[in-house]
Design a protein around this motif. Sequence first.
Motif, mmCIF file in Angstrom:
data_model
loop_
_atom_site.group_PDB
_atom_site.id
_atom_site.type_symbol
_atom_site.label_atom_id
_atom_site.label_comp_id
_atom_site.label_asym_id
_atom_site.label_seq_id
_atom_site.Cartn_x
_atom_site.Cartn_y
_atom_site.Cartn_z
ATOM 1 N N ALA A 194 13.622 -4.738 -1.138
ATOM 2 C CA ALA A 194 13.597 -5.512 -2.380
ATOM 3 C C ALA A 194 12.974 -4.722 -3.526
ATOM 4 O O ALA A 194 13.115 -5.122 -4.701
ATOM 5 C CB ALA A 194 12.815 -6.813 -2.161
ATOM 6 N N ARG A 195 12.333 -3.622 -3.207
ATOM 7 C CA ARG A 195 11.678 -2.783 -4.223
ATOM 8 C C ARG A 195 12.250 -1.372 -4.232
ATOM 9 O O ARG A 195 11.614 -0.438 -4.722
ATOM 10 C CB ARG A 195 10.168 -2.767 -3.961
ATOM 11 N N GLY A 196 13.452 -1.222 -3.675
ATOM 12 C CA GLY A 196 14.149 0.052 -3.718
ATOM 13 C C GLY A 196 13.791 1.027 -2.617
ATOM 14 O O GLY A 196 14.224 2.180 -2.643
ATOM 15 N N GLY A 197 13.022 0.596 -1.625
ATOM 16 C CA GLY A 197 12.630 1.481 -0.541
ATOM 17 C C GLY A 197 13.561 1.389 0.648
ATOM 18 O O GLY A 197 14.384 0.476 0.759
ATOM 19 N N THR A 198 13.425 2.322 1.570
ATOM 20 C CA THR A 198 14.250 2.340 2.778
ATOM 21 C C THR A 198 13.371 2.553 4.009
ATOM 22 O O THR A 198 12.297 3.167 3.934
ATOM 23 C CB THR A 198 15.300 3.466 2.727
ATOM 24 N N VAL A 199 13.847 2.052 5.134
ATOM 25 C CA VAL A 199 13.174 2.236 6.421
ATOM 26 C C VAL A 199 14.199 2.724 7.433
ATOM 27 O O VAL A 199 15.235 2.077 7.629
ATOM 28 C CB VAL A 199 12.535 0.928 6.921
ATOM 29 N N SER A 200 13.934 3.863 8.059
ATOM 30 C CA SER A 200 14.790 4.369 9.130
ATOM 31 C C SER A 200 14.024 4.316 10.443
ATOM 32 O O SER A 200 12.813 4.541 10.479
ATOM 33 C CB SER A 200 15.228 5.810 8.838
ATOM 34 N N GLU A 201 14.729 3.986 11.523
ATOM 35 C CA GLU A 201 14.101 3.820 12.825
ATOM 36 C C GLU A 201 14.362 5.024 13.728
ATOM 37 O O GLU A 201 15.472 5.561 13.760
ATOM 38 C CB GLU A 201 14.640 2.566 13.520
ATOM 39 N N ILE A 202 13.332 5.436 14.448
ATOM 40 C CA ILE A 202 13.441 6.461 15.478
ATOM 41 C C ILE A 202 12.968 5.830 16.784
ATOM 42 O O ILE A 202 11.775 5.568 16.957
ATOM 43 C CB ILE A 202 12.581 7.699 15.152
ATOM 44 N N ARG A 224 -12.639 4.419 5.421
ATOM 45 C CA ARG A 224 -12.413 4.299 3.981
ATOM 46 C C ARG A 224 -11.475 3.127 3.717
ATOM 47 O O ARG A 224 -10.413 3.037 4.354
ATOM 48 C CB ARG A 224 -11.766 5.581 3.420
ATOM 49 N N VAL A 225 -11.853 2.236 2.817
ATOM 50 C CA VAL A 225 -10.986 1.120 2.432
ATOM 51 C C VAL A 225 -10.040 1.623 1.358
ATOM 52 O O VAL A 225 -10.455 2.055 0.273
ATOM 53 C CB VAL A 225 -11.807 -0.077 1.932
ATOM 54 N N LEU A 226 -8.742 1.585 1.635
ATOM 55 C CA LEU A 226 -7.724 2.123 0.740
ATOM 56 C C LEU A 226 -7.014 1.049 -0.079
ATOM 57 O O LEU A 226 -6.511 1.321 -1.174
ATOM 58 C CB LEU A 226 -6.677 2.888 1.566
ATOM 59 N N HIS A 227 -6.989 -0.184 0.459
ATOM 60 C CA HIS A 227 -6.218 -1.248 -0.207
ATOM 61 C C HIS A 227 -6.664 -2.585 0.392
ATOM 62 O O HIS A 227 -7.038 -2.644 1.568
ATOM 63 C CB HIS A 227 -4.719 -1.028 0.063
ATOM 64 N N THR A 228 -6.651 -3.629 -0.394
ATOM 65 C CA THR A 228 -6.953 -4.975 0.104
ATOM 66 C C THR A 228 -5.848 -5.923 -0.325
ATOM 67 O O THR A 228 -5.143 -5.693 -1.312
ATOM 68 C CB THR A 228 -8.301 -5.493 -0.424
ATOM 69 N N GLY A 229 -5.705 -7.002 0.435
ATOM 70 C CA GLY A 229 -4.657 -7.968 0.106
ATOM 71 C C GLY A 229 -5.013 -9.350 0.567
ATOM 72 O O GLY A 229 -5.966 -9.565 1.291
ATOM 73 N N PHE A 247 0.828 -1.208 0.000
ATOM 74 C CA PHE A 247 0.000 0.000 0.000
ATOM 75 C C PHE A 247 0.866 1.263 0.000
ATOM 76 O O PHE A 247 0.607 2.214 -0.754
ATOM 77 C CB PHE A 247 -0.928 -0.011 1.212
ATOM 78 N N LEU A 248 1.902 1.285 0.843
ATOM 79 C CA LEU A 248 2.798 2.444 0.889
ATOM 80 C C LEU A 248 3.478 2.678 -0.451
ATOM 81 O O LEU A 248 3.519 3.807 -0.953
ATOM 82 C CB LEU A 248 3.850 2.242 1.979
ATOM 83 N N LEU A 249 3.994 1.613 -1.033
ATOM 84 C CA LEU A 249 4.674 1.744 -2.323
ATOM 85 C C LEU A 249 3.716 2.225 -3.401
ATOM 86 O O LEU A 249 4.078 3.051 -4.245
ATOM 87 C CB LEU A 249 5.295 0.407 -2.715
ATOM 88 N N GLY A 250 2.492 1.707 -3.374
ATOM 89 C CA GLY A 250 1.494 2.127 -4.356
ATOM 90 C C GLY A 250 1.152 3.601 -4.247
ATOM 91 O O GLY A 250 0.730 4.227 -5.223
ATOM 92 N N GLY A 251 1.338 4.168 -3.055
ATOM 93 C CA GLY A 251 1.094 5.590 -2.847
ATOM 94 C C GLY A 251 2.323 6.451 -3.057
ATOM 95 O O GLY A 251 2.295 7.654 -2.756
#
Length: 370
Positions: free
Chosen positions: A179-187, A365-370, A147-151
């Motif tokens: 695996a899809r070129g994204g990054t995650v940083s932790e706080i 609101r339904v934004l995405h299903t999986g 969902f995040l990547l799609g947005g």
Amino acid sequence: MSTLPSLPDTTQADGSSVRIGALVPLSRPGWVEAGEHLAAGLALGVREVNEAGGIGGQPLELMLRDTAADPRRAVAAVDELAGLGAAAVAGEYHSVVARAAAGRADAIGLPFLCSSSVLDALTEQPTKWVARLPPPQSRGWRVYADFLLGGGHDRIAVATQPSVYWASGTRILRNHLAARGGTVSEIDVSALAPETVCEELVRSGATALLLLVGHPEPAVPIVRAVRGDRRLAGLLIGAPAGQPEFAEWATLPNGDGAGIPFLRYLPERLTALGARVGAALRAELAVEPSFVAYEGYDTVAVLAEALRHGGADRARTAAAWSRVAVDGTRGRIEFSRVPDSNVWQWAGAPIQVVDRDPAQPDRFRVLHTG
């Protein structure tokens, strides 16, 4: 805030009943509203089983225990319930608590149905004693990452606290996004003021912040701080663990509880049973029932079917997981062994990403299903 539903009187005059235990968080620091919804679904399920004749003519007796989100209390409750003759135990909402309860149930040979917790490693080793209704965290949180990547969000920050559950979620998100070129940083927000979290977010360049933290503290103060910082006006706030599901988020000032996507385990349409149960739960809780309430009802439907196979014999009840096939509020429920899981799993559990509508915070609101 809703009140704990009254439990049905299920004990016959001669004292005979089929006892099931239930672990729910009904006091702080547990997520009390989630516990109330789970308890309401369980109680309604027991009442309806008994109205239909019980289990082989014997009523179900629901023995409810408050965990207060404490794994040690949950383990002690499993032992207590086993000693009281429980044929099976169900619960919990908090994943680390459910894991402790499942491990203890496995160790002593007591059937345990995980009602509403998603941590993949529910037990350390494969077990015949444990089954689970909700989807494993790895499945649900990958749906959320898609969902995040799609947005267009591929630079993600997570506000987190030390916890097996949060660490597992961060790892799932990082691996799937990387695996899809994204990054995650932790706080790590354990020792940070909400305003300092905002400074970290500005420095990170993230376009989305995920709340992997406790509720209501520090989740709500962080939301208020981020929403009040003009530098972060375009930042998406998300909460995959589902904090905004519950009614109190609709009442946050300035609509701060809206527009925060979270995971919800409901289908596009409830079954006919689900619609009827939803109406009954709505009347009981005086608020819109969350997916957790439906999980509670489905828990009893599954346990009743397993107990019809196993009766008072715990081993026979556990052996029935593979034969259970019941119509639940959210679809047909059957269990199987799925890859990378040590427990019996409902593979068809529905997954949605939803949020509260900023224009009408009590509407989803339904934004995405999986």
